[in-house]
Write an enzyme that holds these catalytic residues in place. Structure first.
Site, PDB file in Angstrom:
ATOM      1  N   ASP A  26      -7.988   4.305  -2.077  1.00  0.00           N
ATOM      2  CA  ASP A  26      -7.468   3.173  -1.301  1.00  0.00           C
ATOM      3  C   ASP A  26      -6.799   2.187  -2.255  1.00  0.00           C
ATOM      4  O   ASP A  26      -7.446   1.704  -3.189  1.00  0.00           O
ATOM      5  CB  ASP A  26      -8.602   2.484  -0.547  1.00  0.00           C
ATOM      6  CG  ASP A  26      -8.109   1.489   0.492  1.00  0.00           C
ATOM      7  OD1 ASP A  26      -7.018   0.910   0.306  1.00  0.00           O
ATOM      8  OD2 ASP A  26      -8.819   1.281   1.490  1.00  0.00           O
ATOM      9  N   HIS A  45      -1.840   0.438   7.465  1.00  0.00           N
ATOM     10  CA  HIS A  45      -2.374   0.752   6.144  1.00  0.00           C
ATOM     11  C   HIS A  45      -2.117   2.227   5.829  1.00  0.00           C
ATOM     12  O   HIS A  45      -1.865   3.038   6.726  1.00  0.00           O
ATOM     13  CB  HIS A  45      -3.876   0.463   6.094  1.00  0.00           C
ATOM     14  CG  HIS A  45      -4.445   0.439   4.704  1.00  0.00           C
ATOM     15  ND1 HIS A  45      -3.804  -0.150   3.647  1.00  0.00           N
ATOM     16  CD2 HIS A  45      -5.613   0.951   4.194  1.00  0.00           C
ATOM     17  CE1 HIS A  45      -4.548  -0.038   2.558  1.00  0.00           C
ATOM     18  NE2 HIS A  45      -5.647   0.632   2.876  1.00  0.00           N
ATOM     19  N   CYS A  83       0.820  -1.217   0.000  1.00  0.00           N
ATOM     20  CA  CYS A  83       0.000   0.000   0.000  1.00  0.00           C
ATOM     21  C   CYS A  83       0.858   1.272   0.000  1.00  0.00           C
ATOM     22  O   CYS A  83       0.535   2.247  -0.687  1.00  0.00           O
ATOM     23  CB  CYS A  83      -0.962  -0.005   1.174  1.00  0.00           C
ATOM     24  SG  CYS A  83      -0.182  -0.125   2.795  1.00  0.00           S
TER      25      CYS A  83
END
Length: 490
Positions: free
Chosen positions: A424, A403, A271
């Site tokens: 995202d 995250h 991520c």
């Protein structure tokens, strides 16, 4: 102990009773309970009673006084330490002349058990046996103590070993979780996952070899293959908000930015790299950063980004963070965060800052100040009354534990509440494509909208870009990074 049935005296053994019956030591000779006459031994006392008092054969016998043992030499109460007392205080008396029995025979009484011996050497040997038994008992206690200590030491070592084992296992879990277990990086995971698809029959072998060749080519050139990219979302959002008049009072959007989602090569850990790709896609469209990014015309692949961060570390940025990764990212699945993004951007002479929202500032663990900061960041460009403001501001890197996402805008509702708009990396391209053909009801915006109650992590960090650094400013920030690092070390 054995009690003499004539005088009631307690003796050490049956043999001692027999000797006592024949000859009692001076001062301990039994006396007749009827007339008080003394007898040299219990046998003589029995014969005396039978002869002198025949009418009273069952006369009561004197009772033995029971109490702590006394030293036969000094009369001191020695208790259980009688043997040690005799050894230390009266050893020289053990060989003293014995008692004259009147029959030209000397008797020697043991001070430990009252055994009578006719020879002084026998008595000495007998007393030595008592003392050796005492020493053996003491040695036994010592051995018991040593054994107990040994068992306790072994138990402590076992517990330490188990604790060390648990700590190693927990450390390995953390290494696996953060990609620091030397299990390979992007390329290894990409190939392994494709092999699984071939085994399951969801991918044909020729497709596997084709995609492998494409991946190897992209890695060789250090560029992303673009297969997880979705472009044009910001433009689609501008059109949607201009036509929607339901509950949005105003909205601010960043400059154009492409969405990148995780692939089979970085799923579960990529991520941070994908959010950097999003941020970089926006900077590449802004001429202000052309000089900083002249060597980065295309979006780099994840292994290339890892190499770029390593280059920043070699320049001297964030040595403490570099040591956390052993100064190496390439070939690993290591997670990166705000500090690595800051170091990489600064090494490219891109001015940025980290803002740490280290604790909630609202009810129920919320972060209203984070929302207010984002609103201020985007709204400073235009204070006019336009409903939809397409700013010149790049998107914002947003990090929390486990995250990271990219802030691409913020809504202000008619009731004054704020709502962040986030990209995202975990959202696949198929879902992002729906935003390009937005319906009038705006249902697809649920993918992007995050209200105050949706962000309730304990801590958030923001990396915000704001211009270009000179070479001098870059060097100063590098030095500040090193000084800051040294201040963190206790």
């Amino acid at each position: 102990m054995v009690v003499c049935d004539i005088c009631g005296q307690a003796l050490s053994s049956e043999a001692a009773v027999r000797r006592h019956a024949q000859h009692a030591p001076p001062g301990r000779q039994p006396r007749c309970p009827l007339c008080g006459a003394a007898a040299p031994g219990c046998d003589e006392l029995r014969r005396h009673i039978e002869a002198a008092h025949p009418a009273l054969p069952d006369a009561p016998r004197p009772e033995l006084a029971v109490g702590p043992p006394e030293c036969p030499f000094c009369g001191e109460v020695a208790g259980q330490e009688l043997e040690a007392h005799v050894r230390t205080r009266h050893r020289h008396l053990l060989g003293a002349p014995g008692t004259d029995t009147g029959n030209d025979e000397q008797l020697y009484e043991c001070p430990m058990c009252s055994l009578t011996c006719t020879d002084i050497q026998i008595l000495e040997e007998h007393v030595d046996l008592h003392l050796e038994e005492h020493n053996f008992s003491e040695d036994g206690n010592i051995r018991d103590l040593e054994l107990a200590q040994q068992l306790q030491t072994e138990e402590d070592e076992r517990q330490r070993s188990e604790e060390d084992k648990r700590e190693r296992e927990e450390f390995k879990k953390l290494q696996r979780q953060y990609g620091l277990d030397n299990s390979g990086g992007y390329k290894q995971q990409y190939l392994k996952n494709m092999e699984k698809e071939v085994d399951r029959g969801s991918m044909q072998p020729f497709e596997y070899h084709k995609r492998k060749a494409e991946m190897m080519e992209c890695l060789a050139f250090g560029i992303d293959d673009g297969k997880t990219k979705t472009s044009g979302v910001i433009e689609a959002l501008c059109k949607y908000y201009q036509n929607d008049n339901k509950d949005v009072r105003r909205v601010w959007l960043s400059t154009g930015v492409d969405h990148f989602h995780s692939s089979v090569g970085d799923r579960g850990w990529g991520c941070g790299y994908r959010n950097f790709q999003m941020l970089l896609s926006s900077l590449l469209q802004n001429s202000l950063y052309n000089d900083c990014l002249r060597d980065t015309a295309l979006i780099p692949s994840i292994p290339k980004i890892q190499s770029m961060i390593e280059d920043a570390w070699r320049e001297g940025f964030d040595p403490h963070g570099a040591s956390h990764f052993n100064n190496r990212l390439r070939g690993s699945k290591a997670w990166i965060g705000a500090c690595e993004i800051y170091s990489l951007l600064t090494s490219l002479r891109i001015k940025c800052q980290i803002i740490d929202f280290h604790k909630p500032t609202g009810a129920m663990g919320t972060h209203p100040r984070l929302f207010e900061w984002v609103l201020h960041y985007y709204s400073t460009d235009n204070e006019g009354g336009a409903k939809v403001v397409c700013t010149s501001k790049p998107p914002i890197y947003l990090q929390h534990q486990g995250h990271s996402r990219t802030v691409i805008g913020i809504e202000e509702k008619k009731n004054k509440t704020l709502c962040l708009l986030l990209f995202d990396p975990g959202c696949p391209s198929q879902e992002m494509q729906k935003l390009l053909k937005q319906t009038s009801d705006g249902t697809s915006l649920k993918l992007l909208r995050k209200f105050l109650g949706s962000l309730k992590e304990k801590q958030y960090q923001i990396v915000a870009v704001g211009g270009v650094l000179s070479l001098e400013e870059k060097a100063a920030r590098c030095c500040a990074s090193q000084v800051l690092t040294s201040e963190k070390i206790p």
